[in-house]
Design a protein around this motif. Structure first.
Motif, mmCIF file in Angstrom:
data_model
loop_
_atom_site.group_PDB
_atom_site.id
_atom_site.type_symbol
_atom_site.label_atom_id
_atom_site.label_comp_id
_atom_site.label_asym_id
_atom_site.label_seq_id
_atom_site.Cartn_x
_atom_site.Cartn_y
_atom_site.Cartn_z
ATOM 1 N N GLY A 32 0.784 -1.231 0.000
ATOM 2 C CA GLY A 32 0.000 0.000 0.000
ATOM 3 C C GLY A 32 0.816 1.282 0.000
ATOM 4 N N LYS A 33 2.153 1.178 -0.021
ATOM 5 C CA LYS A 33 3.012 2.367 -0.017
ATOM 6 C C LYS A 33 3.806 2.465 -1.317
ATOM 7 C CE LYS A 33 3.663 3.037 4.902
ATOM 8 N NZ LYS A 33 4.652 3.448 5.895
ATOM 9 N N MET A 34 3.998 3.691 -1.758
ATOM 10 C CA MET A 34 4.706 3.947 -3.011
ATOM 11 C C MET A 34 6.202 3.681 -2.877
ATOM 12 S SD MET A 34 3.029 7.573 -4.282
ATOM 13 C CE MET A 34 4.025 8.527 -3.160
ATOM 14 N N PHE A 35 6.771 3.034 -3.906
ATOM 15 C CA PHE A 35 8.220 2.935 -3.978
ATOM 16 C C PHE A 35 8.764 3.462 -5.307
ATOM 17 C CE2 PHE A 35 7.105 -1.243 -5.722
ATOM 18 C CZ PHE A 35 8.060 -1.469 -6.706
ATOM 19 N N ALA A 36 7.892 3.698 -6.283
ATOM 20 C CA ALA A 36 8.326 4.260 -7.562
ATOM 21 C C ALA A 36 7.154 4.951 -8.247
ATOM 22 C CB ALA A 36 8.885 3.172 -8.473
ATOM 23 N N LEU A 37 7.457 6.052 -8.920
ATOM 24 C CA LEU A 37 6.485 6.753 -9.751
ATOM 25 C C LEU A 37 7.130 6.890 -11.123
ATOM 26 C CD1 LEU A 37 6.476 8.218 -6.714
ATOM 27 C CD2 LEU A 37 4.579 9.400 -7.760
ATOM 28 N N ILE A 38 6.448 6.432 -12.155
ATOM 29 C CA ILE A 38 7.016 6.416 -13.497
ATOM 30 C C ILE A 38 6.137 7.246 -14.420
ATOM 31 C CG2 ILE A 38 7.788 4.960 -15.407
ATOM 32 C CD1 ILE A 38 7.827 2.610 -13.396
ATOM 33 N N SER A 39 6.771 8.153 -15.176
ATOM 34 C CA SER A 39 5.999 8.983 -16.104
ATOM 35 C C SER A 39 6.832 9.348 -17.321
ATOM 36 C CB SER A 39 5.512 10.256 -15.407
ATOM 37 O OG SER A 39 6.602 11.073 -15.065
ATOM 38 N N VAL A 40 6.117 9.753 -18.346
ATOM 39 C CA VAL A 40 6.739 10.311 -19.541
ATOM 40 C C VAL A 40 6.061 11.659 -19.766
ATOM 41 C CG1 VAL A 40 7.301 10.000 -21.976
ATOM 42 C CG2 VAL A 40 6.996 7.999 -20.516
ATOM 43 N N PRO A 41 6.643 12.741 -19.236
ATOM 44 C CA PRO A 41 6.022 14.058 -19.411
ATOM 45 C C PRO A 41 5.839 14.381 -20.898
ATOM 46 C CG PRO A 41 7.801 14.150 -17.801
ATOM 47 C CD PRO A 41 7.862 12.793 -18.448
ATOM 48 N N ALA A 42 4.720 14.993 -21.227
ATOM 49 C CA ALA A 42 4.394 15.302 -22.625
ATOM 50 C C ALA A 42 5.466 16.150 -23.302
ATOM 51 C CB ALA A 42 3.043 16.000 -22.701
ATOM 52 N N ASP A 43 6.089 17.040 -22.536
ATOM 53 C CA ASP A 43 7.095 17.936 -23.115
ATOM 54 C C ASP A 43 8.508 17.356 -23.047
ATOM 55 O OD1 ASP A 43 7.198 18.094 -20.353
ATOM 56 O OD2 ASP A 43 7.762 20.208 -20.348
ATOM 57 N N GLN A 44 8.646 16.113 -22.638
ATOM 58 C CA GLN A 44 9.955 15.488 -22.494
ATOM 59 C C GLN A 44 9.995 14.191 -23.293
ATOM 60 O OE1 GLN A 44 12.403 16.930 -20.514
ATOM 61 N NE2 GLN A 44 10.959 18.598 -20.210
ATOM 62 N N ALA A 45 11.177 13.853 -23.766
ATOM 63 C CA ALA A 45 11.336 12.613 -24.514
ATOM 64 C C ALA A 45 11.663 11.441 -23.579
ATOM 65 C CB ALA A 45 12.437 12.762 -25.542
ATOM 66 N N ALA A 46 12.340 11.729 -22.482
ATOM 67 C CA ALA A 46 12.824 10.670 -21.599
ATOM 68 C C ALA A 46 11.825 10.332 -20.497
ATOM 69 C CB ALA A 46 14.150 11.087 -20.982
ATOM 70 N N VAL A 47 11.813 9.062 -20.147
ATOM 71 C CA VAL A 47 11.022 8.583 -19.023
ATOM 72 C C VAL A 47 11.639 9.128 -17.742
ATOM 73 C CG1 VAL A 47 10.341 6.499 -17.769
ATOM 74 C CG2 VAL A 47 10.431 6.470 -20.255
ATOM 75 N N ILE A 49 11.601 8.482 -13.518
ATOM 76 C CA ILE A 49 11.199 7.578 -12.443
ATOM 77 C C ILE A 49 11.645 8.182 -11.119
ATOM 78 C CG2 ILE A 49 13.263 6.132 -12.783
ATOM 79 C CD1 ILE A 49 11.495 3.735 -11.794
ATOM 80 N N SER A 50 10.701 8.311 -10.206
ATOM 81 C CA SER A 50 10.996 8.833 -8.881
ATOM 82 C C SER A 50 11.082 7.665 -7.917
ATOM 83 C CB SER A 50 9.917 9.816 -8.435
ATOM 84 O OG SER A 50 9.922 10.948 -9.282
ATOM 85 N N LEU A 51 12.133 7.683 -7.098
ATOM 86 C CA LEU A 51 12.414 6.569 -6.204
ATOM 87 C C LEU A 51 12.776 7.058 -4.816
ATOM 88 C CD1 LEU A 51 14.694 4.744 -8.764
ATOM 89 C CD2 LEU A 51 12.429 3.971 -8.061
ATOM 90 N N LYS A 52 12.309 6.340 -3.825
ATOM 91 C CA LYS A 52 12.658 6.636 -2.440
ATOM 92 C C LYS A 52 14.137 6.295 -2.257
ATOM 93 C CE LYS A 52 10.797 6.524 2.072
ATOM 94 N NZ LYS A 52 9.609 7.167 2.493
#
Length: 122
Positions: A32-47, A49-52
């Protein structure tokens, strides 16, 4: 890269994907707790990933790698956002995911942690 990161995160025991903030970012959770957030921002080419991360290690990673930045919209002491543009080897990125997962797993109550680990054998 996006699909590789998702697959690696989901390969961890009890890891699930969720969209608690809408269609973006994809959030990886354990117990139930976050360990990663993954996105591809529309204005960016690269993925991204946010990590604790342990605060001391987080600061060192930011000093060593330009693609590692303070966590975007997260507690900047405990989270890093990595721009997965290829400048950081995949093995290093996997090690960072593993570290994040282990920090979050270790922060769970004993009962929740055991529940997560027991479900794996099913």
């Amino acid at each position: 890269m996006y699909n590789k990161l998702i697959a690696y995160c989901l390969s961890h025991k009890g890891a699930i994907q969720d969209y608690p903030f809408g269609p973006d970012p994809l959030v990886m959770k354990v117990g139930g707790k976050m360990f990663a957030l993954i996105s591809v921002p529309a204005d960016q080419a690269a993925v991204r990933i946010s990590l604790k991360c342990d605060p001391v290690i987080a600061a060192n990673l930011r000093e060593q790698h330009e693609c590692v930045q303070p966590g975007y919209h997260l507690n900047k002491k405990h989270w890093n956002t990595v721009i997965a543009d290829g400048s950081l080897p995949m093995d290093d990125l996997k090690a960072m995911i593993e570290h994040s997962y282990n920090l979050v797993l270790g922060s769970l109550t004993k009962a929740v942690r055991e529940s997560v680990l027991l479900r794996i054998g099913e």
